[in-house]
Design an enzyme around this catalytic site. Sequence first.
Site, PDB file in Angstrom:
ATOM      1  N   HIS A 131       0.833  -1.198   0.000  1.00  0.00           N
ATOM      2  CA  HIS A 131       0.000   0.000   0.000  1.00  0.00           C
ATOM      3  C   HIS A 131       0.873   1.255   0.000  1.00  0.00           C
ATOM      4  CE1 HIS A 131      -3.439  -2.578   1.078  1.00  0.00           C
ATOM      5  NE2 HIS A 131      -4.159  -1.591   0.605  1.00  0.00           N
ATOM      6  N   LYS A 135      -0.709   4.847   4.562  1.00  0.00           N
ATOM      7  CA  LYS A 135      -1.656   3.918   5.181  1.00  0.00           C
ATOM      8  C   LYS A 135      -1.222   3.622   6.611  1.00  0.00           C
ATOM      9  CE  LYS A 135      -4.189  -0.385   4.515  1.00  0.00           C
ATOM     10  NZ  LYS A 135      -5.466   0.304   4.801  1.00  0.00           N
TER      11      LYS A 135
END
Length: 236
Positions: A131, A135
């Site tokens: 990600h 995040k």
Amino acid sequence: MKIAILGYGRMGKTIEQIALDRNHEIVYKTSEKINTEELQKAEVAIDFSIPDAAFENITTCFKNNIPVVSGTTGWLDRYEEAVKICNENKGAFIYASNFSLGVNLFFQLNENLAKLMSKFKEYTVAIEEIHHTKKLDKPSGTAITLTESILPYTQKEDWKLVEEDEKASANQIPVVAKREEDVKGTHSIKYSSAIDDIEIKHTAHSREGFALGAVIAAEWLSDKTGVFTMKDVLGL
């Protein structure tokens, strides 16, 4: 449909645009503590806040008779408590670690593959997710959902977050979580043996898939009572 957006970050802004494109009205949006008077203007709430705010956001909706769809991860130690409050207030709730329609199909594919692989003990399973660097939770809620769907079909007891070259113990499924610039979300499950590998992967190209799924879930939930999942929304 009149929508409240709880958590007006990047996902909240994308949800707003998708909702407006689908002819809905945004009547309240906030990243702060909920103003219940403003919240009550809504017919449904979509929560993409932060882990520390999610439980209060969700249960405030239940107590104000507002159906709520939540995609916030990192708060699930209080999920059962939230479900109890939902039921006590005859509320409506959908939580998903990922609302993308493709990811929810991928969840089903993952479970089907786990069932098939349960007969072949020579294969070991591992999960990897990638990600963007902003995040907050690690591993992703999606990776946890994928792993917990595999566990019942193995002799493993749990999963463990590991570095790329690190191994989990014999009774754990290893999960690798990487953070790289501008990655929307990639999840892969690999079964490995001495002879070959079998791998499935989902790669998100934009946040719009997550936002669209959340809005579709809100549309589906608006006239219902109870606790549901994206399997209910998609008829899986």
